[in-house]
Design a protein around this motif. Structure first.
Motif, PDB file in Angstrom:
ATOM      1  N   GLU A 146       0.833  -1.386  -0.075  1.00 21.83           N
ATOM      2  CA  GLU A 146      -0.087   0.166  -0.045  1.00 21.83           C
ATOM      3  C   GLU A 146       0.862   1.174   0.051  1.00 21.83           C
ATOM      4  O   GLU A 146       1.770   1.254   0.854  1.00 21.83           O
ATOM      5  N   GLY A 147       0.574   2.133  -0.744  1.00 27.32           N
ATOM      6  CA  GLY A 147       1.232   3.345  -0.998  1.00 27.32           C
ATOM      7  C   GLY A 147       0.243   4.539  -1.267  1.00 27.32           C
ATOM      8  O   GLY A 147      -0.905   4.313  -0.899  1.00 27.32           O
ATOM      9  N   GLU A 148       0.726   5.611  -1.304  1.00 30.87           N
ATOM     10  CA  GLU A 148      -0.066   6.727  -1.611  1.00 30.87           C
ATOM     11  C   GLU A 148      -1.186   6.633  -2.728  1.00 30.87           C
ATOM     12  O   GLU A 148      -2.072   7.293  -2.686  1.00 30.87           O
ATOM     13  N   GLY A 149      -0.648   5.891  -3.487  1.00 29.59           N
ATOM     14  CA  GLY A 149      -1.592   5.655  -4.954  1.00 29.59           C
ATOM     15  C   GLY A 149      -2.769   4.552  -4.739  1.00 29.59           C
ATOM     16  O   GLY A 149      -3.380   4.172  -5.496  1.00 29.59           O
ATOM     17  N   GLY A 150      -2.578   3.934  -3.538  1.00 33.39           N
ATOM     18  CA  GLY A 150      -3.388   2.793  -3.490  1.00 33.39           C
ATOM     19  C   GLY A 150      -2.686   1.485  -3.083  1.00 33.39           C
ATOM     20  O   GLY A 150      -1.635   1.446  -2.740  1.00 33.39           O
ATOM     21  N   ARG A 151      -3.379   0.333  -3.358  1.00 33.69           N
ATOM     22  CA  ARG A 151      -2.877  -0.953  -3.332  1.00 33.69           C
ATOM     23  C   ARG A 151      -2.434  -1.677  -4.468  1.00 33.69           C
ATOM     24  O   ARG A 151      -3.022  -1.572  -5.372  1.00 33.69           O
ATOM     25  N   ASP A 152      -1.067  -2.305  -4.549  1.00 33.98           N
ATOM     26  CA  ASP A 152      -0.833  -3.089  -5.646  1.00 33.98           C
ATOM     27  C   ASP A 152      -0.310  -4.259  -5.305  1.00 33.98           C
ATOM     28  O   ASP A 152       0.069  -4.443  -4.136  1.00 33.98           O
ATOM     29  N   GLU A 153      -0.031  -5.198  -6.075  1.00 38.83           N
ATOM     30  CA  GLU A 153       0.539  -6.511  -5.789  1.00 38.83           C
ATOM     31  C   GLU A 153       2.013  -6.419  -6.323  1.00 38.83           C
ATOM     32  O   GLU A 153       2.301  -6.042  -7.619  1.00 38.83           O
ATOM     33  N   ALA A 154       3.054  -7.135  -5.716  1.00 37.86           N
ATOM     34  CA  ALA A 154       4.535  -6.987  -5.906  1.00 37.86           C
ATOM     35  C   ALA A 154       4.678  -8.545  -6.082  1.00 37.86           C
ATOM     36  O   ALA A 154       5.030  -9.053  -4.922  1.00 37.86           O
ATOM     37  N   ALA A 155       5.235  -9.078  -7.043  1.00 40.58           N
ATOM     38  CA  ALA A 155       5.673 -10.440  -7.389  1.00 40.58           C
ATOM     39  C   ALA A 155       7.163 -10.394  -6.924  1.00 40.58           C
ATOM     40  O   ALA A 155       7.834  -9.610  -7.199  1.00 40.58           O
ATOM     41  N   ALA A 156       7.422 -11.601  -6.329  1.00 30.77           N
ATOM     42  CA  ALA A 156       8.903 -11.804  -6.030  1.00 30.77           C
ATOM     43  C   ALA A 156       9.142 -13.369  -5.857  1.00 30.77           C
ATOM     44  O   ALA A 156       8.114 -14.044  -5.647  1.00 30.77           O
TER      45      ALA A 156
END
Length: 439
Positions: A146-156
């Motif tokens: 979660e950041g200032e622009g909302g939520r994202d998925e980060a693959a790793a």
């Protein structure tokens, strides 16, 4: 190999820099607005006990494999940190039980962050871990961020958790440490609120030992006001030279139980309102703790608005504390019983007993300083093995998940050991294990 490091304090920066050296592609998520975590507010001492028997004696509930790891790799890790741009202030700890070095925190953190970015790593600020992503087989495959622009998925391919425990989460502190109502002062940055710990538990991890323990200091109690850069300066680190009483006018702990005074701080946390009074005489005020006198530490408390009372006799001191709500007669009885035992050399028979030197409170003028327990970091965290793999209830690893720093529980349970050493050594080890197992 794509590595996601959650947390940009010392543990996270070390893990990221080491993984980049080993050829990984690295992204660091830092919840706050700057890297460095609480390392930048510390005194900069990174140390270990000199041998494993001492380590086991000072932290008997800790994992001996993790303790051996820190002990065995610290010298190498200190050299690595210096070669990575860390600024050394001293190669001594000032404690015969320990070895290590003192680094200048801010330039050292800046050097590590610069090293990460120069090597091609991403250092993303104001990005908080919210949830781990797992495959059908339970292996961790990334995270929800979660950041200032909302939520994202980060693959790793792997995730290293280094979010710093849950010191800044009052609910978790009440549940696991206080075991009831109350609130500890926070002697750290406000971002370590347990995100990594909770996300790992949700992914099947189990907690390690020491969840009810913490490292901290007794600080000047409110109305004292001070910022994070004064955390070290205003710490009231002289309990062994004082008589500590609670708001009921009773001694509540062995003031000399351990050299670090961690036990005394933890005992203060369990007192009414998490507060106490340190009572001192003129002889105690002249004593020295490292480079400062006790009187100078008391003056630091007064300077930031802490409550410091002075009196020409114990009776006057009790009266002045009585005006603050401490039962004066009970306090006088406590002090007379303590002084009588100290004069007779029977302080170990008191309840609670007094270990080590038990100075008589007898030389006027006298002083009383109101203190409050403050948490720097949690001791308990996630169960890990010596490769920093996060473990499930059955003891098998959660695939693709590693922990470093105080996120890894069990190093210093039952006592106290350097949180910065855990950050440095476990940061390096977690990166090495993650890259090796992904390769």
């Amino acid at each position: 190999m794509r590595l996601l490091v959650a947390g940009g304090g010392l543990a996270g920066l070390v893990a990221a820099a080491r993984a980049l050296e080993l050829g990984a592609s690295v992204t660091v998520l830092e919840k706050g607005d700057r890297p460095g975590g609480s390392f930048v507010y510390s005194s900069g001492y990174i140390w270990s006990y000199r041998d494993l028997p001492t380590f086991r004696r000072e932290a008997p509930g800790g994992d001996p494999d993790l303790q051996a790891l820190v002990l065995g790799r610290l010298e190498e890790a200190l050299s690595w940190l210096e070669a990575s741009g860390g600024v050394i202030l001293s190669r001594e700890t000032g404690n015969p039980l320990t070895f290590g070095a003192r680094f200048d925190p801010e330039p050292t953190a800046a050097a590590l962050a610069g090293r990460v970015e120069k090597a091609g790593g991403q250092l993303l600020l104001r990005r908080a871990l919210r949830r781990l992503l797992t495959a059908e087989d339970g292996r961790v495959r990334g995270a929800v961020v979660e950041g200032e622009g909302g939520r994202d998925e980060a693959a790793a391919d792997a995730v290293i958790l280094a979010t710093g425990g849950f010191a800044a989460n009052p609910e978790l502190v009440r549940r696991h440490i206080l075991r009831g109502p109350g609130r500890l002062l926070l002697r750290a940055h406000p971002w370590s609120a347990g995100e990594g710990f909770l996300a790992a538990l949700a992914a099947g991890a189990r907690p390690g030992p020491g969840l009810d323990e913490f490292y901290g200091r007794n600080l000047p109690a409110p109305p004292a006001r001070f910022g994070p850069k004064l955390f070290v300066e205003v710490s009231q680190l002289y309990g062994r030279h004082a008589v500590a009483v609670n708001l009921r006018g009773e001694r509540y702990a062995d003031e000399g139980a351990d050299w670090s005074e961690t036990a005394l701080v933890r005992a203060t946390a369990l007192q009414p309102r998490q507060r106490a009074w340190y009572l001192l005489d003129a002889a105690a005020l002249r004593r020295r703790v490292r480079e400062r006198s006790v009187g100078e530490m008391v003056e630091a408390a007064r300077r930031v608005g802490g409550t410091v009372l002075r009196a020409g006799s114990l009776e006057e001191l009790a009266r002045r504390l009585g005006e603050r709500g401490v039962p004066a007669e009970r306090l006088l009885r406590t002090l007379r019983e303590y002084n009588a035992a100290a004069e007779a050399g029977r302080a170990g028979e008191l309840r609670p007993p007094r270990s080590g030197e038990a100075p008589v409170l007898g030389e006027p003028p006298f002083a009383a300083v109101e203190v409050a327990a403050a948490i720097t970091h949690t001791i308990g965290g996630l169960a890990v093995d010596a490769g920093c793999r996060v473990l499930r209830e059955g003891g098998e690893p959660v695939g693709g998940l590693y922990a470093a720093g105080v996120e890894a529980g069990g190093l210093s349970a039952g006592g106290y050991a350097s949180g910065l050493a855990a950050a440095l050594v476990l940061g390096m080890r977690s990166a090495e294990t993650a890259v090796e197992e992904a390769g």
